[in-house]
Design a protein around this motif. Structure first.
Motif, PDB file in Angstrom:
ATOM      1  N   ALA A  22     -41.050  14.827 -21.815  1.00 56.80           N
ATOM      2  CA  ALA A  22     -41.515  15.135 -23.168  1.00 56.80           C
ATOM      3  C   ALA A  22     -42.918  14.583 -23.369  1.00 56.80           C
ATOM      4  CB  ALA A  22     -40.553  14.523 -24.189  1.00 56.80           C
ATOM      5  N   PRO A  23     -43.735  15.242 -24.186  1.00 59.91           N
ATOM      6  CA  PRO A  23     -45.075  14.716 -24.463  1.00 59.91           C
ATOM      7  C   PRO A  23     -44.988  13.382 -25.201  1.00 59.91           C
ATOM      8  CG  PRO A  23     -44.563  16.551 -25.922  1.00 59.91           C
ATOM      9  CD  PRO A  23     -43.474  16.507 -24.890  1.00 59.91           C
ATOM     10  N   ARG A 218     -37.647   3.215 -22.435  1.00 59.77           N
ATOM     11  CA  ARG A 218     -36.270   3.287 -22.940  1.00 59.77           C
ATOM     12  C   ARG A 218     -35.999   4.637 -23.594  1.00 59.77           C
ATOM     13  NH1 ARG A 218     -34.477   1.506 -19.675  1.00 59.77           N
ATOM     14  NH2 ARG A 218     -36.539   1.173 -18.817  1.00 59.77           N
ATOM     15  N   VAL A 219     -37.036   5.273 -24.119  1.00 59.05           N
ATOM     16  CA  VAL A 219     -36.842   6.569 -24.771  1.00 59.05           C
ATOM     17  C   VAL A 219     -37.596   7.687 -24.059  1.00 59.05           C
ATOM     18  CG1 VAL A 219     -36.501   5.470 -27.010  1.00 59.05           C
ATOM     19  CG2 VAL A 219     -38.771   6.301 -26.408  1.00 59.05           C
ATOM     20  N   PRO A 227     -40.728  15.162 -28.494  1.00 60.03           N
ATOM     21  CA  PRO A 227     -41.955  14.386 -28.279  1.00 60.03           C
ATOM     22  C   PRO A 227     -41.731  12.926 -28.652  1.00 60.03           C
ATOM     23  CG  PRO A 227     -42.443  16.450 -29.423  1.00 60.03           C
ATOM     24  CD  PRO A 227     -40.953  16.319 -29.392  1.00 60.03           C
ATOM     25  N   VAL A 228     -42.249  12.037 -27.827  1.00 57.18           N
ATOM     26  CA  VAL A 228     -42.076  10.605 -28.046  1.00 57.18           C
ATOM     27  C   VAL A 228     -43.265  10.067 -28.838  1.00 57.18           C
ATOM     28  CG1 VAL A 228     -42.022   8.351 -26.907  1.00 57.18           C
ATOM     29  CG2 VAL A 228     -40.644  10.244 -26.024  1.00 57.18           C
ATOM     30  N   ARG A 229     -42.964   9.265 -29.829  1.00 56.19           N
ATOM     31  CA  ARG A 229     -44.005   8.661 -30.662  1.00 56.19           C
ATOM     32  C   ARG A 229     -43.997   7.157 -30.450  1.00 56.19           C
ATOM     33  NH1 ARG A 229     -43.970   8.457 -37.299  1.00 56.19           N
ATOM     34  NH2 ARG A 229     -46.009   7.461 -37.599  1.00 56.19           N
ATOM     35  N   VAL A 230     -45.169   6.609 -30.144  1.00 56.53           N
ATOM     36  CA  VAL A 230     -45.319   5.165 -29.934  1.00 56.53           C
ATOM     37  C   VAL A 230     -46.301   4.639 -30.975  1.00 56.53           C
ATOM     38  CG1 VAL A 230     -45.988   3.335 -28.341  1.00 56.53           C
ATOM     39  CG2 VAL A 230     -44.932   5.441 -27.463  1.00 56.53           C
TER      40      VAL A 230
END
Length: 326
Positions: A22-23, A218-219, A227-230
Motif C-alpha cells: 500500500a502507498p 506493524r501496519v 494507504p498507510v498514514r504516518v
C-alpha cells in the motif's frame, strides 16, 4: 560468473512478483511549545551539554547514558523527563544539585499541561473515529497519553513490555474489536501484525531510523489494503527536528522499501551507533548554527551512504540479470 551462479542460485526480484504494498503518506505535525517549555528545553539541554563536554566528552562519566536518555525524554514528555531529573537531583555525582532540582521542579509544573498532548488530541479528533496506533518510547509518556485520551472521551488500549502474554493479547483484541487508539511503547513495534489499522502516530521520534521503520512496519506490510498514514509529532528546535530533517528530506527514508534503510546504515562507516552520533553532534555546542552545521554534515554522510548502497544494488542487478532472474 552468471552461469556458475545459476547452478547454485535462483533469484526472483520483488519487481517480478505480483506483490504490492500500500502507498505510504508521511506528514509532520509541528508541536507549538509554550514559552516555558522552550525555555526549559534549552536550560536542560545546556546542563546536558555542559556535563557531557566536561573531561573531553568521556563516555565513562557517571551520568553519560542517563543524560542521553534525559535528552530523549524531553522530546517525548515532561512527565518522563521529570522522573529522571528528580533522580539526578537526588544523586548528582558532580552535577550542580541546586540547578538540577530547580529544573526538576519546572518539569513537574509543565507535566500537567504539555503542548504535545494538545497536538495529539487535535490529530486524533481529525481521524473521525478511525483506528490509530500511537507509539512512544517511555512509560511515563504512555500514561500521560492514556489519561489525556480518556479525558477526551477516546476509547483506548495500552501495550507495553511489562504486561504479561495474556494481557498483551487481550489488549490487542480490545483494540481490534472496539478501541479507537492503541497507545504502545516500543514493545508493540516488534513482531506484531496490526494491518487492520493503517495510521501510525509517532508521539516521539526515536533517533534510530530502524526503530521508526519497525513501528511503521506493524501496519505497512503485506495484507494492508489501504494507504498507510504516518504522523510525526515534533517540536521545532529540538534534537528530533534535526533527526527528522535528515530522515525525511535528506535520505527520504519514508520512500524506501523494507530493508533498504538497514542497508544504507550498513554502508555508513562510523564508530558507535547512529544514536551515539546524533547525541555527540547535539552536545558539541550550544549554538543553534553550529548544531545545524554538524547535522548537515551528518546528513551528507548518509546521502553518500545511500548512493553507495544504490551503486551496490545496481551492480548486483547487472550481475544477476538474465540468467538468474527466474
Amino acid at each position: 560468473l552468471r552461469r556458475l551462479l545459476q547452478s547454485v542460485m535462483i533469484r526472483t526480484r520483488r519487481v517480478d512478483t505480483a506483490l504490492t504494498f500500500a502507498p505510504r503518506k508521511v506528514e509532520t505535525q509541528w508541536v507549538r511549545q509554550s514559552a516555558a517549555e522552550r525555555q526549559l528545553y534549552r536550560q536542560v539541554s545546556d546542563v546536558i551539554t555542559d556535563a557531557v563536554r566536561a573531561d573531553h566528552m568521556s563516555p565513562g562519566k557517571p551520568h553519560y547514558f542517563t543524560l542521553m536518555m534525559l535528552q530523549k525524554e524531553m522530546g517525548s514528555s515532561w512527565a518522563s523527563a521529570h522522573g529522571t531529573l528528580v533522580k539526578l537531583a537526588a544523586h548528582p555525582d558532580g552535577l550542580d544539585r541546586a540547578r538540577v532540582q530547580a529544573l526538576a521542579a519546572k518539569a513537574g509544573e509543565l507535566r500537567n499541561d504539555p503542548s504535545k498532548v494538545q497536538t495529539l488530541l487535535k490529530v486524533v479528533h481529525g481521524l473521525k473515529g478511525e483506528k490509530a496506533i500511537v507509539f512512544t518510547q517511555f512509560r511515563a509518556s504512555q500514561e500521560t497519553i492514556l489519561a489525556a485520551l480518556a479525558g477526551a472521551g477516546v476509547s483506548t488500549a495500552a501495550f507495553h513490555g511489562e504486561m504479561g502474554w495474556r494481557e498483551k493479547e487481550e489488549s490487542l483484541e480490545h483494540f481490534r474489536d472496539s478501541a479507537q487508539v492503541l497507545v504502545s511503547t516500543e514493545a508493540g513495534g516488534e513482531g506484531r501484525n496490526l494491518q487492520f489499522a493503517r495510521i501510525v502516530i509517532n508521539y516521539d521520534l526515536p533517533w534510530n531510523p530502524m526503530r521508526v521503520e519497525q513501528r511503521i512496519g506493524r501496519v505497512h506490510r503485506l495484507g494492508q489494503e489501504h494507504p498507510v498514514r504516518v504522523v510525526n509529532l515534533v517540536a521545532r528546535g529540538t534534537i528530533e527536528a534535526y533527526v527528522l530533517e535528515i530522515l525525511e528530506r535528506k535520505i527520504r527514508m519514508f520512500e524506501l522499501v523494507v530493508g533498504e534503510m538497514e542497508e544504507i546504515l550498513g554502508a555508513w562507516q562510523v564508530q558507535g551507533t547512529f544514536e551515539d552520533e546524533v547525541f555527540k553532534r547535539w552536545t558539541e555546542s550550544r549554538d543553534p548554527r553550529a548544531r545545524k552545521k554538524r547535522f548537515t554534515e551528518l546528513a551528507q554522510h548518509l546521502v553518500t551512504a545511500r548512493k553507495l548502497y544504490q551503486a551496490q544494488r545496481d551492480s548486483e542487478a547487472w550481475m544477476f540479470r538474465g540468467a538468474l532472474d527466474h
